[in-house]
Design a protein around this motif. Structure first.
Motif, short mmCIF file in Angstrom:
data_model
loop_
_atom_site.label_atom_id
_atom_site.label_comp_id
_atom_site.label_asym_id
_atom_site.label_seq_id
_atom_site.Cartn_x
_atom_site.Cartn_y
_atom_site.Cartn_z
N PRO A 9 -7.38 -40.59 141.30
CA PRO A 9 -6.51 -41.22 140.29
C PRO A 9 -6.45 -40.45 138.97
N ALA A 10 -7.60 -39.89 138.58
CA ALA A 10 -7.63 -39.10 137.33
C ALA A 10 -6.76 -37.86 137.49
N ILE A 11 -6.86 -37.20 138.68
CA ILE A 11 -6.03 -36.02 138.95
C ILE A 11 -4.55 -36.43 138.90
N THR A 12 -4.23 -37.56 139.53
CA THR A 12 -2.85 -38.03 139.57
C THR A 12 -2.29 -38.23 138.16
N LYS A 13 -3.14 -38.74 137.27
CA LYS A 13 -2.72 -38.95 135.87
C LYS A 13 -2.40 -37.60 135.21
N HIS A 14 -3.28 -36.62 135.43
CA HIS A 14 -3.03 -35.28 134.88
C HIS A 14 -1.75 -34.68 135.47
N LEU A 15 -1.53 -34.90 136.77
CA LEU A 15 -0.34 -34.35 137.42
C LEU A 15 0.93 -34.97 136.83
N ARG A 16 0.82 -36.26 136.46
CA ARG A 16 1.99 -36.93 135.86
C ARG A 16 2.36 -36.25 134.53
N VAL A 17 1.35 -35.94 133.71
CA VAL A 17 1.60 -35.27 132.42
C VAL A 17 2.23 -33.89 132.67
N LEU A 18 1.70 -33.16 133.64
CA LEU A 18 2.21 -31.83 133.96
C LEU A 18 3.64 -31.90 134.50
N THR A 19 3.91 -32.93 135.31
CA THR A 19 5.26 -33.10 135.89
C THR A 19 6.26 -33.41 134.79
N ARG A 20 5.88 -34.32 133.88
CA ARG A 20 6.78 -34.71 132.79
C ARG A 20 7.13 -33.49 131.91
N ALA A 21 6.18 -32.57 131.78
CA ALA A 21 6.41 -31.36 130.97
C ALA A 21 7.17 -30.30 131.77
N GLY A 22 7.46 -30.58 133.04
CA GLY A 22 8.20 -29.61 133.86
C GLY A 22 7.34 -28.45 134.32
N LEU A 23 6.01 -28.59 134.19
CA LEU A 23 5.12 -27.48 134.55
C LEU A 23 4.78 -27.45 136.05
N ILE A 24 4.94 -28.61 136.71
CA ILE A 24 4.73 -28.65 138.16
C ILE A 24 5.80 -29.54 138.78
N SER A 25 5.97 -29.40 140.07
CA SER A 25 6.83 -30.33 140.81
C SER A 25 6.14 -30.63 142.14
N GLN A 26 6.50 -31.77 142.72
CA GLN A 26 5.90 -32.18 143.99
C GLN A 26 6.99 -32.35 145.01
N ARG A 27 6.74 -31.92 146.24
CA ARG A 27 7.69 -32.17 147.33
C ARG A 27 6.99 -33.02 148.37
N ARG A 28 7.80 -33.71 149.20
CA ARG A 28 7.20 -34.56 150.23
C ARG A 28 7.08 -33.74 151.51
N ASP A 29 5.88 -33.77 152.14
CA ASP A 29 5.65 -33.09 153.41
C ASP A 29 4.88 -34.09 154.28
#
Lengths: 125, 125
Positions: free
Chosen positions: B42-62
């Protein structure tokens, strides 16, 4: 907070970035800085405290004034961290370049789009 | 928050910078990322949300996974902003260089520090 995080946190505000841009031109007092931003001197002082803690500016005493100056070293470290990933964004542009060159190669030198259309049409007829 | 501020705010955390460093090597799932950091998913997920909002990462469904990838464009913009001030830190090093060269010139070629001391001593005597 580690120094690099403190630098990035300090840069995460447009007013603080504008203050640094102003100080890059030369020293300025709180009064000089408050003018163009149309925000209160206490608000400026708060921003200056964040910048000072990050080591991005320093203040010296000059009679009743405390002019601020920019200290560029943390900016260098912030630049260095991002530049580690330069290959990623340059690589992406290189791949786009290569793709466009491939497209160019595939297109016969003499054929214009309208000529191709005509050829296809005559084949069909 | 403006895009550049969002990028710097996202970079203002050592775990998020480490996640980006890992993703620069290739795609990774939340599970892959949680392992080496010894912090909860969950902590990682929270960090990923911040990174996603900044456009620094994206996630795809596999299938049931959602691998993350790094998007380097905001890092380029973050680098560009800091590099505007490159002259400031390079200028400072240039001035230091010049100062050291001046010191070198002032020192007579033959005089060693011990020779100078001896001269001063003999004058006193």
């Amino acid at each position: 907070m580690d120094p690099l995080s403190a630098t990035y946190a300090a840069l995460a505000d447009p007013t603080r970035r504008a203050i640094l841009a102003r100080l890059a031109q030369g020293e300025a007092t709180v009064g000089d800085l408050a003018g163009p931003f149309a925000i209160s001197a206490p608000a400026i002082t708060k921003h200056l405290r964040v910048l000072t803690r990050a080591g991005l500016i320093s203040q010296r005493r000059d009679r009743q004034f405390r002019p601020c100056r920019i200290d560029a070293e943390p900016l260098k470290l912030a630049a260095d961290w991002t530049l580690q990933y330069r290959e990623l964004w340059e690589g992406r542009l290189d791949r786009l370049d290569k793709y466009l060159q491939e497209l160019q190669k595939k297109k016969p030198a003499s054929a214009s789009p309208s000529a191709t259309t005509t050829n296809r049409k005559s084949k069909k007829d």
